[in-house]
Design an enzyme around this catalytic site. Structure first.
Site, PDB file in Angstrom:
ATOM      1  N   ASP A 162       0.876  -1.162   0.000  1.00 54.47           N
ATOM      2  CA  ASP A 162       0.000   0.000   0.000  1.00 54.47           C
ATOM      3  C   ASP A 162       0.922   1.223   0.000  1.00 54.47           C
ATOM      4  O   ASP A 162       2.100   1.127   0.355  1.00 54.47           O
ATOM      5  CB  ASP A 162      -0.878  -0.034   1.253  1.00 54.47           C
ATOM      6  CG  ASP A 162      -1.680   1.235   1.432  1.00 54.47           C
ATOM      7  OD1 ASP A 162      -2.297   1.683   0.454  1.00 54.47           O
ATOM      8  OD2 ASP A 162      -1.662   1.794   2.549  1.00 54.47           O
ATOM      9  N   ASP A 164      -0.098   5.055   0.871  1.00 50.16           N
ATOM     10  CA  ASP A 164      -0.305   6.049   1.922  1.00 50.16           C
ATOM     11  C   ASP A 164      -0.109   5.444   3.312  1.00 50.16           C
ATOM     12  O   ASP A 164      -0.713   4.420   3.657  1.00 50.16           O
ATOM     13  CB  ASP A 164      -1.716   6.638   1.827  1.00 50.16           C
ATOM     14  CG  ASP A 164      -1.923   7.446   0.556  1.00 50.16           C
ATOM     15  OD1 ASP A 164      -0.936   7.701  -0.145  1.00 50.16           O
ATOM     16  OD2 ASP A 164      -3.074   7.793   0.256  1.00 50.16           O
TER      17      ASP A 164
END
Length: 384
Positions: A162, A164
């Site tokens: 991922d 963020d």
């Protein structure tokens, strides 16, 4: 060995460990002659060079089987109390620690325990072991990862991160919203979505609306201001050396993270695309939304592209929208994650260093730094 050579023995097993300059050597042999003569010869030889020796006759050679689990303990620091609690929990579940080695002294202390747990052949039993050790981890402020031992642990070949608050620090959409003067409003929606309280796709549309009218040049400004999570470059550089396929799966935006993916020489990127008309953001996204289910689909697609079975994949994330992705991966790692994700993850990292992922995989800090030194990129950043 010179003493043994004169006794016509066959070597069955040899093990050696050096701890702070102290050598411990174990040798298992099959002797055809008088074992007491062998014992006398060995004891005299070792005494002549100042070594302590113990000889046991009639030892059952048995058979060596691989440890059933690898348990990695990470902390800053790892206290004797924490280690004692881990050992006690393993013992209470029928586990025996076969070997221990230090795998990291920076930025965390890392210990790898190879463990044999009798009767732990099923998924439910593995879950019980992880749950018990997770309780220890929470109580003593350490991270504990549990993996199946054997070849499966060494067979991982694809990893996706991922973006963020995982690969980078902060949330891209909040950085964009700050330019529109609506950062607090968007941050509140983001937090609720990450906790799993809001549908991700719906929350994404609501947050993107706040960006309507922004000049598209803001995307480049934010892209150049991204700050990687400590250890991110080391982690990806090392994974590349090991032959991993590496990618990003993000609920964020291609226009912001494509440059970073190119810089890090990543193989895959899947993210949302912001609509731009006449040089302005419209407040909408175009194409298929990369939501919770979309992230899992992206991981499957990447694995299929390179011919890697799902059990050989790893996913790393921090929010509720990563639940499906971590659940379908062979190894799901929750990084400073929300409770909803920690509950389904195979391993959790609650320290702010992404290279903890490498330690979970059994890669040691010494190995990392030796490779960095050979490539002329070795350095240790002082920890504040």
């Amino acid at each position: 060995m010179g003493a043994l050579a004169g006794q016509a023995v066959a070597l069955l097993d040899v093990e050696q460990v050096v701890i702070r300059g102290q050598l411990t050597l174990g040798v298992l042999v099959s002797a055809g002659g008088d074992p007491e003569t062998l014992q006398e010869v060995v004891e005299q030889a070792m005494a002549s060079i100042g070594f302590d020796v113990r000889v046991e006759i009639g030892v059952d050679p048995g058979s060596r089987s691989p440890s059933s689990h690898a348990v990695v303990l990470l902390g800053s620091p790892v206290t004797a109390t924490a280690f004692s609690a881990v050992a006690a929990k393993l013992a209470s579940q029928g586990g025996n620690i076969d070997s221990i080695r230090g795998i990291a002294d920076y930025p965390l202390t890392g210990l790898e325990l190879m463990v044999s747990v009798a009767g732990r052949g099923g998924v439910a039993a593995d879950a019980a072991l992880r749950k018990g050790l997770a309780q220890v981890a929470a109580k003593h402020s350490v991270d504990i990862a549990v993996e199946r031992g054997g070849l499966a642990r060494r067979a991982k070949r694809l990893i996706v991160f991922d973006v963020d608050s995982t690969l980078i620090q902060g949330e891209v959409i909040e950085m964009l919203a700050a330019h529109a003067g609506r950062e607090a409003e968007v941050a509140a929606v983001t937090e609720a979505a990450m906790r799993g309280e809001l549908d991700f796709a719906q929350s994404l549309h609501e947050r993107v609306k706040a960006l309507a009218g922004l000049d598209a040049g803001v995307l480049d400004e934010v892209a150049t201001s991204l700050q990687l999570t400590p250890g991110a470059r080391t982690t990806i550089r090392t994974l590349h050396r090991l032959g991993f396929h590496c990618g990003l799966v993000s609920g964020g935006f291609r226009q912001v993270i494509d440059g970073l993916a190119h810089e890090l020489e990543l193989d895959f990127v899947r993210a949302n695309t912001l609509e731009i008309v006449d040089g302005k953001l419209t407040g909408r996204v175009v194409g298929e939304i990369v939501d919770r289910m979309g992230k899992a689909d992206a991981l499957r697609s990447f694995a299929d592209q390179v011919g890697v079975p799902m059990e050989q994949t790893i996913a790393v994330g921090d929010g509720a929208n990563d639940i499906d992705m971590l659940s379908v991966a062979g190894l799901g790692i929750a990084f400073n994650a929300k409770p909803a994700l920690r509950e389904v993850a195979d391993a959790t990292l609650n320290h702010p260093f992404l290279d903890g992922v490498l330690f979970i995989l059994g890669v040691s800090r010494d190995e990392i730094e030796a490779a960095d030194a050979a490539d002329g990129v070795y350095r240790r950043v002082p920890l504040g």
